[in-house]
Write a protein that holds these residues in place. Structure first.
Motif, mmCIF file in Angstrom:
data_model
loop_
_atom_site.group_PDB
_atom_site.id
_atom_site.type_symbol
_atom_site.label_atom_id
_atom_site.label_comp_id
_atom_site.label_asym_id
_atom_site.label_seq_id
_atom_site.Cartn_x
_atom_site.Cartn_y
_atom_site.Cartn_z
ATOM 1 N N TRP A 1 34.507 45.655 32.145
ATOM 2 C CA TRP A 1 34.482 46.157 30.775
ATOM 3 C C TRP A 1 34.092 47.621 30.730
ATOM 4 O O TRP A 1 33.524 48.164 31.663
ATOM 5 N N ARG A 2 34.449 48.216 29.602
ATOM 6 C CA ARG A 2 34.040 49.592 29.304
ATOM 7 C C ARG A 2 33.892 49.716 27.792
ATOM 8 O O ARG A 2 34.413 48.895 27.031
ATOM 9 N N ALA A 3 33.173 50.752 27.377
ATOM 10 C CA ALA A 3 33.042 51.044 25.960
ATOM 11 C C ALA A 3 34.194 51.952 25.563
ATOM 12 O O ALA A 3 34.321 53.058 26.084
ATOM 13 N N GLY A 4 35.037 51.471 24.667
ATOM 14 C CA GLY A 4 36.147 52.265 24.160
ATOM 15 C C GLY A 4 35.804 52.859 22.812
ATOM 16 O O GLY A 4 34.704 52.664 22.288
ATOM 17 N N ARG A 5 36.746 53.553 22.236
ATOM 18 C CA ARG A 5 36.519 54.185 20.919
ATOM 19 C C ARG A 5 36.229 53.168 19.824
ATOM 20 O O ARG A 5 35.504 53.443 18.886
ATOM 21 N N GLU A 6 36.847 51.991 19.952
ATOM 22 C CA GLU A 6 36.688 50.973 18.917
ATOM 23 C C GLU A 6 35.838 49.798 19.382
ATOM 24 O O GLU A 6 35.879 48.735 18.788
ATOM 25 N N GLY A 7 35.083 49.976 20.452
ATOM 26 C CA GLY A 7 34.230 48.906 20.956
ATOM 27 C C GLY A 7 34.592 48.549 22.386
ATOM 28 O O GLY A 7 35.281 49.294 23.078
ATOM 29 N N ILE A 8 34.132 47.409 22.811
ATOM 30 C CA ILE A 8 34.341 46.965 24.189
ATOM 31 C C ILE A 8 35.816 46.726 24.476
ATOM 32 O O ILE A 8 36.551 46.176 23.650
ATOM 33 N N GLU A 9 36.228 47.130 25.676
ATOM 34 C CA GLU A 9 37.555 46.822 26.208
ATOM 35 C C GLU A 9 37.355 46.108 27.534
ATOM 36 O O GLU A 9 36.410 46.405 28.266
ATOM 37 N N VAL A 10 38.237 45.159 27.819
ATOM 38 C CA VAL A 10 38.162 44.428 29.086
ATOM 39 C C VAL A 10 39.444 44.653 29.867
ATOM 40 O O VAL A 10 40.518 44.843 29.296
ATOM 41 N N LEU A 11 39.306 44.649 31.178
ATOM 42 C CA LEU A 11 40.432 44.881 32.069
ATOM 43 C C LEU A 11 40.983 43.549 32.552
ATOM 44 O O LEU A 11 40.251 42.721 33.092
ATOM 45 N N LEU A 12 42.271 43.338 32.336
ATOM 46 C CA LEU A 12 42.962 42.182 32.894
ATOM 47 C C LEU A 12 43.935 42.673 33.952
ATOM 48 O O LEU A 12 44.424 43.803 33.884
ATOM 49 N N ILE A 13 44.208 41.800 34.906
ATOM 50 C CA ILE A 13 45.182 42.093 35.953
ATOM 51 C C ILE A 13 46.173 40.940 36.006
ATOM 52 O O ILE A 13 45.896 39.850 35.504
ATOM 53 N N THR A 14 47.320 41.190 36.628
ATOM 54 C CA THR A 14 48.279 40.102 36.794
ATOM 55 C C THR A 14 48.005 39.371 38.095
ATOM 56 O O THR A 14 47.578 39.970 39.086
ATOM 57 N N SER A 15 48.265 38.072 38.074
ATOM 58 C CA SER A 15 48.129 37.289 39.308
ATOM 59 C C SER A 15 49.289 37.644 40.226
ATOM 60 O O SER A 15 50.361 38.061 39.772
ATOM 61 N N ARG A 16 49.092 37.478 41.516
ATOM 62 C CA ARG A 16 50.131 37.835 42.480
ATOM 63 C C ARG A 16 51.303 36.864 42.451
ATOM 64 O O ARG A 16 52.435 37.273 42.623
ATOM 65 N N ASP A 17 51.025 35.577 42.231
ATOM 66 C CA ASP A 17 52.111 34.605 42.327
ATOM 67 C C ASP A 17 52.889 34.405 41.034
ATOM 68 O O ASP A 17 54.110 34.364 41.053
ATOM 69 N N THR A 18 52.220 34.309 39.878
ATOM 70 C CA THR A 18 52.923 34.000 38.635
ATOM 71 C C THR A 18 53.038 35.183 37.674
ATOM 72 O O THR A 18 53.796 35.116 36.713
ATOM 73 N N GLY A 19 52.253 36.230 37.883
ATOM 74 C CA GLY A 19 52.273 37.362 36.963
ATOM 75 C C GLY A 19 51.479 37.132 35.689
ATOM 76 O O GLY A 19 51.529 37.944 34.772
ATOM 77 N N ARG A 20 50.722 36.017 35.618
ATOM 78 C CA ARG A 20 49.889 35.755 34.443
ATOM 79 C C ARG A 20 48.741 36.751 34.395
ATOM 80 O O ARG A 20 48.312 37.258 35.418
ATOM 81 N N TRP A 21 48.222 36.991 33.172
ATOM 82 C CA TRP A 21 47.050 37.847 33.019
ATOM 83 C C TRP A 21 45.807 37.054 33.378
ATOM 84 O O TRP A 21 45.615 35.924 32.900
ATOM 85 N N VAL A 22 44.955 37.636 34.224
ATOM 86 C CA VAL A 22 43.732 36.997 34.720
ATOM 87 C C VAL A 22 42.649 38.053 34.869
ATOM 88 O O VAL A 22 42.905 39.244 34.695
ATOM 89 N N ILE A 23 41.448 37.610 35.215
ATOM 90 C CA ILE A 23 40.395 38.540 35.608
ATOM 91 C C ILE A 23 40.315 38.526 37.138
ATOM 92 O O ILE A 23 40.714 37.542 37.769
ATOM 93 N N PRO A 24 39.804 39.584 37.749
ATOM 94 C CA PRO A 24 39.619 39.556 39.201
ATOM 95 C C PRO A 24 38.649 38.437 39.585
ATOM 96 O O PRO A 24 37.605 38.278 38.961
ATOM 97 N N LYS A 25 39.020 37.674 40.590
ATOM 98 C CA LYS A 25 38.179 36.561 41.029
ATOM 99 C C LYS A 25 38.538 36.192 42.450
ATOM 100 O O LYS A 25 39.608 36.537 42.948
ATOM 101 N N GLY A 26 37.644 35.470 43.113
ATOM 102 C CA GLY A 26 37.923 35.038 44.468
ATOM 103 C C GLY A 26 36.826 34.159 45.015
ATOM 104 O O GLY A 26 35.854 33.833 44.335
ATOM 105 N N TRP A 27 37.011 33.782 46.274
ATOM 106 C CA TRP A 27 36.082 32.897 46.961
ATOM 107 C C TRP A 27 34.771 33.626 47.258
ATOM 108 O O TRP A 27 34.749 34.842 47.364
ATOM 109 N N PRO A 28 33.684 32.863 47.417
ATOM 110 C CA PRO A 28 32.419 33.483 47.834
ATOM 111 C C PRO A 28 32.604 34.235 49.153
ATOM 112 O O PRO A 28 33.381 33.807 50.018
#
Length: 166
Positions: A26-53
């Motif tokens: 997240w970051r503070a934008g002009r109109e409040g909080i903004e969150v960063l989404l990324i596309t998954s590698r296999d389906t192209g769906r919008w997701v957050i960064p995540k992974g195994w421990p």
């Protein structure tokens, strides 16, 4: 009258459910909080960064490492978990019924973004985009992640940080 009894599906064994760590970047934008989404590698769906421990790293540090590898995010992850969501992780390549899945629970850690790198390990495999939280909630498919995102707003306070103090 005969009542047909159907056996209930037993809940998955704890060993069957895997844990992952995710970063709500997240970051503070002009109109409040903004969150960063990324596309998954296999389906192209919008997701957050995540992974195994990652061995030797705390959960929030594992989430921060995934944010770097998948989105080029630089910043500090908070130690406070914002929430959890579940999804079925596809394993291996391919589509359809032969593709194996495993149930996962993702612990989500807030990560205030200090910089985005133009060069990072998965830059050619993903897209990244900033969204206002409610719009981000409409972009992801996991209901629990939708709820987590939808409940963020310009007044949201993450432990130790505020939208106005970024």
């Amino acid at each position: 009258m005969t009542i047909e009894m159907r056996p209930e599906m037993p809940p998955p064994e704890p060993a069957d459910t895997r844990t992952q760590y995710g970063a709500l970047c997240w970051r503070a934008g002009r109109e409040g909080i903004e969150v960063l989404l990324i596309t998954s590698r296999d389906t192209g769906r919008w997701v957050i960064p995540k992974g195994w421990p990652i061995d030797g790293l705390s959960p929030e540090a594992s989430a921060a490492r995934e944010a770097w590898e998948e989105a080029g995010v630089e910043g500090q992850a908070d130690t406070h978990c914002l929430g959890l969501y579940s999804y079925d992780k596809g394993l291996g390549r391919g589509e359809g019924p032969k593709r194996q899945t495993v149930p996962c629970v993702v612990a989500v850690y807030p990560l205030q973004v200090s910089a985005l790198s133009g060069s990072f390990p998965e830059e050619k495999q993903r897209r990244r985009k900033w969204f206002r939280p409610r719009k981000a909630a409409r972009k992801v498919v996991e209901p629990e992640l939708q709820a987590l995102l939808a409940n963020l707003d310009s007044r949201a306070v993450f432990p130790g940080k505020t939208a106005g103090g970024a």
